[in-house]
Design an enzyme around this catalytic site. Sequence first.
Site, PDB file in Angstrom:
ATOM      1  N   ASP A  74     -30.340  36.274 -41.324  1.00 19.66           N
ATOM      2  CA  ASP A  74     -30.690  37.113 -42.367  1.00 19.66           C
ATOM      3  C   ASP A  74     -31.782  36.341 -43.257  1.00 19.66           C
ATOM      4  O   ASP A  74     -31.934  36.748 -44.414  1.00 19.66           O
ATOM      5  CB  ASP A  74     -29.522  37.674 -42.974  1.00 19.66           C
ATOM      6  CG  ASP A  74     -28.778  38.568 -42.242  1.00 19.66           C
ATOM      7  OD1 ASP A  74     -29.177  39.371 -41.363  1.00 19.66           O
ATOM      8  OD2 ASP A  74     -27.666  38.528 -42.475  1.00 19.66           O
ATOM      9  N   GLY A 120     -26.030  53.775 -34.766  1.00 16.64           N
ATOM     10  CA  GLY A 120     -27.847  54.118 -34.584  1.00 16.64           C
ATOM     11  C   GLY A 120     -28.561  55.039 -35.287  1.00 16.64           C
ATOM     12  O   GLY A 120     -29.489  55.626 -34.934  1.00 16.64           O
ATOM     13  N   GLU A 124     -32.911  52.463 -46.170  1.00 18.58           N
ATOM     14  CA  GLU A 124     -32.823  51.783 -44.753  1.00 18.58           C
ATOM     15  C   GLU A 124     -33.901  52.548 -43.901  1.00 18.58           C
ATOM     16  O   GLU A 124     -34.806  51.989 -43.201  1.00 18.58           O
ATOM     17  CB  GLU A 124     -31.728  51.387 -43.982  1.00 18.58           C
ATOM     18  CG  GLU A 124     -30.597  50.585 -44.732  1.00 18.58           C
ATOM     19  CD  GLU A 124     -29.754  49.976 -43.734  1.00 18.58           C
ATOM     20  OE1 GLU A 124     -29.413  48.734 -43.816  1.00 18.58           O
ATOM     21  OE2 GLU A 124     -28.953  50.658 -43.236  1.00 18.58           O
ATOM     22  N   MET A 152     -25.125  43.520 -33.939  1.00 14.06           N
ATOM     23  CA  MET A 152     -24.222  42.656 -34.676  1.00 14.06           C
ATOM     24  C   MET A 152     -23.907  41.455 -33.734  1.00 14.06           C
ATOM     25  O   MET A 152     -22.743  41.429 -33.509  1.00 14.06           O
ATOM     26  CB  MET A 152     -22.992  43.309 -35.089  1.00 14.06           C
ATOM     27  CG  MET A 152     -23.441  44.678 -35.968  1.00 14.06           C
ATOM     28  SD  MET A 152     -24.521  44.181 -37.388  1.00 14.06           S
ATOM     29  CE  MET A 152     -23.160  43.941 -38.416  1.00 14.06           C
ATOM     30  N   ASN A 191     -35.513  42.269 -38.021  1.00 15.67           N
ATOM     31  CA  ASN A 191     -34.280  42.580 -38.330  1.00 15.67           C
ATOM     32  C   ASN A 191     -33.893  43.384 -39.580  1.00 15.67           C
ATOM     33  O   ASN A 191     -34.880  42.934 -40.460  1.00 15.67           O
ATOM     34  CB  ASN A 191     -33.158  41.217 -38.347  1.00 15.67           C
ATOM     35  CG  ASN A 191     -31.814  41.709 -38.709  1.00 15.67           C
ATOM     36  OD1 ASN A 191     -31.170  42.587 -38.158  1.00 15.67           O
ATOM     37  ND2 ASN A 191     -31.450  41.110 -39.687  1.00 15.67           N
ATOM     38  N   HIS A 221     -31.680  44.345 -42.572  1.00 20.31           N
ATOM     39  CA  HIS A 221     -30.334  43.814 -43.358  1.00 20.31           C
ATOM     40  C   HIS A 221     -30.336  44.574 -44.538  1.00 20.31           C
ATOM     41  O   HIS A 221     -31.065  44.795 -45.471  1.00 20.31           O
ATOM     42  CB  HIS A 221     -30.545  42.473 -43.570  1.00 20.31           C
ATOM     43  CG  HIS A 221     -29.276  41.832 -44.045  1.00 20.31           C
ATOM     44  ND1 HIS A 221     -28.242  41.720 -43.435  1.00 20.31           N
ATOM     45  CD2 HIS A 221     -28.956  40.962 -45.216  1.00 20.31           C
ATOM     46  CE1 HIS A 221     -26.900  41.337 -43.981  1.00 20.31           C
ATOM     47  NE2 HIS A 221     -27.543  40.784 -45.303  1.00 20.31           N
ATOM     48  N   ASN A 248     -30.252  54.233 -37.786  1.00 19.47           N
ATOM     49  CA  ASN A 248     -31.659  53.758 -37.979  1.00 19.47           C
ATOM     50  C   ASN A 248     -32.516  53.853 -36.775  1.00 19.47           C
ATOM     51  O   ASN A 248     -33.711  54.076 -36.998  1.00 19.47           O
ATOM     52  CB  ASN A 248     -31.544  52.359 -38.621  1.00 19.47           C
ATOM     53  CG  ASN A 248     -31.210  52.114 -39.791  1.00 19.47           C
ATOM     54  OD1 ASN A 248     -31.801  52.374 -40.738  1.00 19.47           O
ATOM     55  ND2 ASN A 248     -29.733  51.855 -40.151  1.00 19.47           N
ATOM     56  N   ILE A 251     -25.731  37.516 -33.047  1.00 23.85           N
ATOM     57  CA  ILE A 251     -26.758  36.478 -33.608  1.00 23.85           C
ATOM     58  C   ILE A 251     -27.460  35.903 -32.492  1.00 23.85           C
ATOM     59  O   ILE A 251     -26.839  35.314 -31.500  1.00 23.85           O
ATOM     60  CB  ILE A 251     -26.177  35.471 -34.535  1.00 23.85           C
ATOM     61  CG1 ILE A 251     -25.513  36.105 -35.770  1.00 23.85           C
ATOM     62  CG2 ILE A 251     -27.060  34.397 -35.020  1.00 23.85           C
ATOM     63  CD1 ILE A 251     -24.693  35.113 -36.352  1.00 23.85           C
ATOM     64  N   LEU A 252     -28.684  36.129 -32.499  1.00 27.68           N
ATOM     65  CA  LEU A 252     -29.544  35.487 -31.135  1.00 27.68           C
ATOM     66  C   LEU A 252     -30.000  34.375 -31.598  1.00 27.68           C
ATOM     67  O   LEU A 252     -30.927  34.010 -32.353  1.00 27.68           O
ATOM     68  CB  LEU A 252     -30.836  36.686 -30.875  1.00 27.68           C
ATOM     69  CG  LEU A 252     -30.219  38.100 -30.448  1.00 27.68           C
ATOM     70  CD1 LEU A 252     -31.399  39.064 -30.411  1.00 27.68           C
ATOM     71  CD2 LEU A 252     -29.867  37.920 -28.792  1.00 27.68           C
TER      72      LEU A 252
HETATM   73  C1  GAR Z   1     -27.181  49.298 -41.032  1.00 27.53           C
HETATM   74  O1  GAR Z   1     -26.797  49.356 -42.599  1.00 27.53           O
HETATM   75  C2  GAR Z   1     -27.769  47.643 -40.829  1.00 27.53           C
HETATM   76  O2  GAR Z   1     -28.492  47.290 -42.089  1.00 27.53           O
HETATM   77  C3  GAR Z   1     -26.562  46.798 -40.568  1.00 27.53           C
HETATM   78  O3  GAR Z   1     -25.842  47.741 -39.701  1.00 27.53           O
HETATM   79  C4  GAR Z   1     -26.067  49.109 -40.049  1.00 27.53           C
HETATM   80  C5  GAR Z   1     -26.311  49.884 -38.697  1.00 27.53           C
HETATM   81  O4  GAR Z   1     -26.326  51.273 -38.985  1.00 27.53           O
HETATM   82  N1  GAR Z   1     -26.852  45.747 -40.004  1.00 27.53           N
HETATM   83  C6  GAR Z   1     -26.424  44.447 -40.610  1.00 27.53           C
HETATM   84  O5  GAR Z   1     -25.523  44.444 -41.340  1.00 27.53           O
HETATM   85  C7  GAR Z   1     -27.111  43.130 -39.818  1.00 27.53           C
HETATM   86  N2  GAR Z   1     -26.742  41.977 -40.508  1.00 27.53           N
HETATM   87  P1  GAR Z   1     -26.885  52.120 -37.951  1.00 27.53           P
HETATM   88  O6  GAR Z   1     -26.206  51.841 -36.499  1.00 27.53           O
HETATM   89  O7  GAR Z   1     -26.329  53.612 -38.403  1.00 27.53           O
HETATM   90  O8  GAR Z   1     -28.392  52.094 -37.738  1.00 27.53           O
END
Ligand code: GAR
Length: 188
Positions: A140, A11, A169, A85, A102, A104, A13, A87-88
Amino acid sequence: MKIAVLISGSGSNLQALLDSSVRENIQLVVSNKASAFGLERARKAGVPTHSMLKANYSSRDIYDQAVADYLNQQAIDLVVLAGWMHILGARFLDVFQGQTINLHPALPGQYPGTHAIKRAFEDGVDRTGCMVHRVTLEVDVGEVLGVSEVEIKPTDTLAELEERMHSAEHRLLVSVVEGMVKGVQALS
Ligand code: GAR
């Protein structure tokens, strides 16, 4: 604009959003993993949390419908997938298509699916990036709302690249979501 952030793990992000001006728009954090550290971050920020585990539902469709129903009950306007993670599918997108975005960790058209950072690193390319896009049935893929390039230096370890990617990100996601919130405010 009422925002729900959907997570599965750390989490970081979500934290970037919680530390930004859109904090007041975040109504809810949903996780598909009860142990996701992001739930702690949400609780610390005083945001309601909800865990929805797929194992408790008899099929993928029923799970996707339940997630859509729950967000609908909370009158959510924008769903932000931030490290979610799962896929909806159509049962979710029938309700929230156009309102789901989303994050990515790859440039548009590159490395869809899991382990995108590691796959770029192992390919030996000198740049990768991250994007925010609207969610469609294709994984994606969807209208790109923001992109940030990330350099891969010859001396990088995977951990160093991951750290640079996560910083990019955090900035990108906050800027896209802030822009959407401000855009809606400007219309009202
Ligand atoms: C992030 O790097 C995000 O881009 C990726 O999971 C990570 C979550 O980090 N998502 C994907 O790969 C989706 N296809 P976080 O839990 O620290 O935010």
